[in-house]
Design a protein around this motif. Structure first.
Motif, PDB file in Angstrom:
ATOM      1  N   SER A  42       0.840  -1.194   0.000  1.00 15.73           N
ATOM      2  CA  SER A  42       0.000   0.000   0.000  1.00 15.73           C
ATOM      3  C   SER A  42       0.878   1.247   0.000  1.00 15.73           C
ATOM      4  CB  SER A  42      -0.902   0.012   1.244  1.00 15.73           C
ATOM      5  OG  SER A  42      -1.648  -1.185   1.347  1.00 15.73           O
ATOM      6  N   PHE A  80       0.477   5.907  -0.179  1.00 17.26           N
ATOM      7  CA  PHE A  80      -0.404   7.065  -0.182  1.00 17.26           C
ATOM      8  C   PHE A  80      -0.367   7.717  -1.551  1.00 17.26           C
ATOM      9  CE2 PHE A  80      -1.552  11.499   0.621  1.00 17.26           C
ATOM     10  CZ  PHE A  80      -2.738  11.323   1.322  1.00 17.26           C
ATOM     11  N   THR A 111      -1.020  10.670  -3.781  1.00 15.98           N
ATOM     12  CA  THR A 111      -1.201  12.105  -3.591  1.00 15.98           C
ATOM     13  C   THR A 111      -2.292  12.682  -4.493  1.00 15.98           C
ATOM     14  OG1 THR A 111       0.605  12.499  -5.154  1.00 15.98           O
ATOM     15  CG2 THR A 111       1.167  12.464  -2.811  1.00 15.98           C
ATOM     16  N   GLU A 156      -5.135  10.891  -5.366  1.00 13.72           N
ATOM     17  CA  GLU A 156      -6.402  10.458  -4.777  1.00 13.72           C
ATOM     18  C   GLU A 156      -6.570  10.961  -3.342  1.00 13.72           C
ATOM     19  OE1 GLU A 156      -8.727   8.869  -6.401  1.00 13.72           O
ATOM     20  OE2 GLU A 156      -7.531   8.578  -8.233  1.00 13.72           O
ATOM     21  N   ILE A 157      -5.489  11.426  -2.738  1.00 16.65           N
ATOM     22  CA  ILE A 157      -5.459  11.883  -1.344  1.00 16.65           C
ATOM     23  C   ILE A 157      -5.943  10.771  -0.416  1.00 16.65           C
ATOM     24  CG2 ILE A 157      -5.927  13.811   0.214  1.00 16.65           C
ATOM     25  CD1 ILE A 157      -4.687  14.665  -2.352  1.00 16.65           C
ATOM     26  N   GLU A 158      -5.467   9.567  -0.685  1.00 11.33           N
ATOM     27  CA  GLU A 158      -5.807   8.438   0.170  1.00 11.33           C
ATOM     28  C   GLU A 158      -4.808   7.304  -0.069  1.00 11.33           C
ATOM     29  OE1 GLU A 158      -9.671   7.018  -0.832  1.00 11.33           O
ATOM     30  OE2 GLU A 158      -9.077   6.301  -2.813  1.00 11.33           O
ATOM     31  N   THR A 159      -4.832   6.355   0.833  1.00 13.03           N
ATOM     32  CA  THR A 159      -3.950   5.193   0.707  1.00 13.03           C
ATOM     33  C   THR A 159      -4.622   4.151  -0.186  1.00 13.03           C
ATOM     34  OG1 THR A 159      -3.007   5.560   2.905  1.00 13.03           O
ATOM     35  CG2 THR A 159      -2.765   3.348   1.961  1.00 13.03           C
ATOM     36  N   LEU A 216      -5.796  15.426   7.547  1.00 12.40           N
ATOM     37  CA  LEU A 216      -5.157  14.196   7.117  1.00 12.40           C
ATOM     38  C   LEU A 216      -4.826  13.294   8.307  1.00 12.40           C
ATOM     39  CD1 LEU A 216      -4.356  13.141   4.291  1.00 12.40           C
ATOM     40  CD2 LEU A 216      -2.018  13.893   4.775  1.00 12.40           C
ATOM     41  N   VAL A 239      -2.217   7.862   8.946  1.00 13.87           N
ATOM     42  CA  VAL A 239      -2.092   7.717   7.500  1.00 13.87           C
ATOM     43  C   VAL A 239      -0.965   6.723   7.207  1.00 13.87           C
ATOM     44  CG1 VAL A 239      -1.593   8.871   5.315  1.00 13.87           C
ATOM     45  CG2 VAL A 239      -2.864  10.070   7.095  1.00 13.87           C
TER      46      VAL A 239
END
Length: 336
Positions: free
Chosen positions: A52, A54, A56, A58-61, A199, A251
């Motif tokens: 996995s 992060f 940047t 999609e602003i998600e993992t 975040l 995060v």
């Protein structure tokens, strides 16, 4: 009596003595000095695995993604020769499927440039020649020559500290047997980063100096026992962000259970180890034994010939031995 030592016997003794001296030099002088970390290295190792990271955009993992780590090691020959140390420049790139191939290293998930300086004989770090970062320990890009079955301190550049790697038996890599060393890294704070408060669970704060944390599920290195070359490497990095003072990850920046050398990298490392072993075995075993054995035979053979030659007898030229039957036994006398 005449000595009849032949030139051939002296040649045997002389050549044999030379070979015996050569055998000693090869075994106790040349071969130990051949056990030095190379300065002209230029190798690339590639790790791959799923995990996995992060995203940047999609602003998600995002999970279950292909992750590739590419490490290139180039020796600074000029600086190495000047300093007498092994000076290596190391670039490491962590990429996702989206950033491979990366024309610009800034497109990578992570990119670092480091300079490692070590003692060519002991593999210990030497703090000179623009070393960056300053590091400690016994092993990183390689282990010392003549690896022992014990715990070694391995430098983890992400942690910024050494990690004990225990000897865990042997393992085969592409049919080649090496020593296996394993260890883990407990979660540790490694720095801080300014991020939006939402975040890390602080939506009321526009910016938060979040804590960066790092751990490693498992480090596994398989090492060539003679040269210390790493035949296979596997790591399980986990990098996260936490709110200031929090004990909980907010995060996930990077997380993988196992990222390891590709089969192609394993084969290349094994081939290099085999070449190094052949060269050191030739200098330290084959040539000394051959030269010593042949030298001993020549010295013995030459000595035997010398002894035999010195034991021979010869008669002076133009003279004969008197006949005892005709030799006078009384003095001739005259009468008055």
């Amino acid at each position: 009596m005449r000595r009849t030592t032949s030139p051939f016997s002296l040649l045997c003794v002389g050549l044999g003595t030379f070979l015996l001296v050569l055998a000693g030099l090869l075994a106790w002088y040349v071969e130990p000095r051949a056990e030095r970390t190379p300065i002209d290295t230029d190798t690339t190792t590639v790790f791959t695995g799923n995990g996995s990271y992060f995203d940047t955009e999609e602003i998600e993992t995002v999970d279950d993604q292909r992750i590739t780590i590419t490490r290139q090691v180039r020796g600074d020959v000029a600086e190495s020769e000047r300093s007498g140390r092994a000076v290596w420049d190391v670039t490491t790139s962590v990429d996702t499927a989206a950033s491979l191939p990366a024309a610009d290293p800034h497109d990578a998930l992570q990119w670092t440039l480091e300079r490692w300086v070590t003692d060519r004989r002991t593999n210990r770090p030497v703090h000179c020649c623009g070393e960056q970062p300053a590091f400690e320990g016994e092993a990183y890009l390689k282990f010392p020559f003549h690896v022992e079955k014990r715990t070694y301190t391995w430098w983890d550049n992400t942690l910024g500290a050494t990690v004990p790697l225990r000897f865990s038996g042997t393992a085969r890599v592409q049919g080649y047997e090496g020593y296996r060393f394993t260890g883990t890294v407990a979660p540790a704070r490694t720095g801080s980063r300014l991020v939006p408060g939402r975040l890390v669970g602080r939506p009321k704060q526009s910016q938060v100096l979040a804590e960066e944390w790092y751990a490693n599920h498992g480090v596994e290195l398989v090492v060539d026992p003679l040269t210390g070359r790493v035949l296979n490497a596997a790591i399980g990095p986990r990098k996260t962000l936490r709110a200031p003072g929090s004990a909980k990850d907010a995060v996930v920046l990077l997380d993988s259970e196992r990222i390891a050398f590709t089969p192609a990298t394993q084969r290349a490392q094994v081939a290099l180890a085999e070449d190094d072993n052949d060269r050191l075995t030739l200098l330290g075993t084959v040539l000394p034994i051959g030269a010593g054995g042949l030298g001993a035979l020549l010295v013995v053979a030459g000595t035997v010939l010398v002894v035999r030659g010195r034991g021979g007898r010869g008669e002076p030229e133009g003279q004969t031995r008197p006949d005892p039957d005709t030799s006078p036994t009384t003095l001739e006398t005259s009468t008055m």
